[in-house]
Design an enzyme around this catalytic site. Structure first.
Site, PDB file in Angstrom:
ATOM      1  N   ASP A  21       0.802  -1.223   0.000  1.00 16.47           N
ATOM      2  CA  ASP A  21       0.000   0.000   0.000  1.00 16.47           C
ATOM      3  C   ASP A  21       0.837   1.275   0.000  1.00 16.47           C
ATOM      4  O   ASP A  21       0.371   2.342   0.415  1.00 16.47           O
ATOM      5  CB  ASP A  21      -0.962   0.022   1.204  1.00 16.47           C
ATOM      6  CG  ASP A  21      -2.017  -1.072   1.123  1.00 16.47           C
ATOM      7  OD1 ASP A  21      -2.407  -1.423  -0.002  1.00 16.47           O
ATOM      8  OD2 ASP A  21      -2.434  -1.582   2.175  1.00 16.47           O
ATOM      9  N   GLU A  22       2.076   1.194  -0.469  1.00 19.85           N
ATOM     10  CA  GLU A  22       2.938   2.371  -0.488  1.00 19.85           C
ATOM     11  C   GLU A  22       3.450   2.688  -1.892  1.00 19.85           C
ATOM     12  O   GLU A  22       4.395   3.452  -2.049  1.00 19.85           O
ATOM     13  CB  GLU A  22       4.117   2.180   0.471  1.00 19.85           C
ATOM     14  CG  GLU A  22       3.704   2.093   1.933  1.00 19.85           C
ATOM     15  CD  GLU A  22       4.885   2.048   2.877  1.00 19.85           C
ATOM     16  OE1 GLU A  22       6.009   2.372   2.429  1.00 19.85           O
ATOM     17  OE2 GLU A  22       4.706   1.680   4.046  1.00 19.85           O
TER      18      GLU A  22
END
Length: 294
Positions: free
Chosen positions: A238-239
């Site tokens: 999620d980065e």
């Protein structure tokens, strides 16, 4: 009586998109526009951005070719300019739909939204297949006459499942994989194999509200903004580089279930825009960020 060719006929010329990034220096725009002029092409739209922080230049040009030409010939003739300016560049037909695969688990709102948008022509994509680790949406996908692939995933079968996905991507000549609420963490190897070719969507409560029922956690804390983030998938969970975000303001009277409903809407909107921009070659990677010529 013979009629003169109309502008409608001219508008039917082949359309292409050139995207590029390179170290910023004088002469890039002139070189590109001169090349297109000398090859008998006409610029329909051009966008560019120079990042002073990274020293990189980004450009997207939508152009038409009045005379018959192929993508291969355009690429071959442009390569000298690309080499001269150390460009990372691509040329694609603008009128060719991008082939994509959708992946989903048990939340179907984004899947349903993308299927419908593609059906009505709101997205310039061709959905080659839908992959899921469950079977809940097989009937929905079948109603669109799109192949559905049930690929269960367990700790012991994860490598096999990802190998099947990669095989499907190769066989179907897929350019983009969309995680439409696919609730499985992809391996580092798969992320690297499809780098820049996987888009994910999730709520924007991370990292504050992790785990189960994030909207209920947000309700307990009196959150006033509901958001969603669409981004490219990398090995860092999620980065990855953010493509698009959407938010909606909510009041104190909103229930947890209403927050969930708002969340579904903003997820659909953010993901649909991200898929559309990627399919239209409007996104260029800029390190951990993106340049979006929307």
């Amino acid at each position: 009586m013979n009629e003169q060719p109309s502008r409608v006929a001219a508008g039917a010329a082949d359309q292409y998109v050139l995207t590029l990034s390179c170290p910023d220096k004088q002469g890039i725009v002139h070189a590109v526009s001169s090349y297109l002029f000398m090859t008998g092409c006409n610029i329909e739209d051009s966008q560019q951005f120079g990042d002073h922080g990274t020293g990189l230049f980004f450009m997207r040009v939508h152009f038409t070719a009045e005379e018959p030409v192929t993508v291969d010939k355009l690429r071959a003739s442009f390569s000298a300019i690309g080499d001269a300016f150390h460009m990372d560049w691509q040329i694609h037909r603008a009128d060719q739909k991008m082939r994509i695969v959708l992946m989903v688990s048990k939340f179907g709102h984004c899947l349903n939204d993308l299927l419908f948008r593609a059906r009505i022509g709101a997205l310039p994509v061709e959905i080659a297949a839908v992959v899921s680790n469950h079977t809940e949406f097989e009937e929905l996908v079948g109603s669109y006459n799109i192949p559905f692939h049930h690929i269960p995933v367990t700790k012991d079968t994860k490598a096999e499942a990802e190998a099947r996905l990669l095989e499907l991507v190769r066989e179907e000549k897929v350019e983009l994989v969309v995680l439409a609420r696919y609730m499985q963490v992809l391996s580092d190897d798969l992320c690297k194999a499809l780098s820049g070719r996987i888009i994910n969507i999730h709520h924007s409560f991370l990292p504050s509200f992790k785990g189960a029922k994030p909207y209920h956690q947000a309700h307990e804390r009196g959150v006033k903004l509901i958001g969603a983030t669409a981004h490219y998938v990398t090995a860092d969970l999620d980065e990855g580089p953010i493509i698009e975000q959407e938010v909606e303001r909510v009041g104190h009277e909103v229930t947890p279930d209403q927050l969930v409903a708002v969340g579904r809407d903003v997820e659909c909107q953010a993901l649909a825009r991200a898929v559309k921009w990627h399919a239209e070659r409007r996104i260029l990677l800029n390190g951990r960020r993106t340049v979006v010529f929307a």
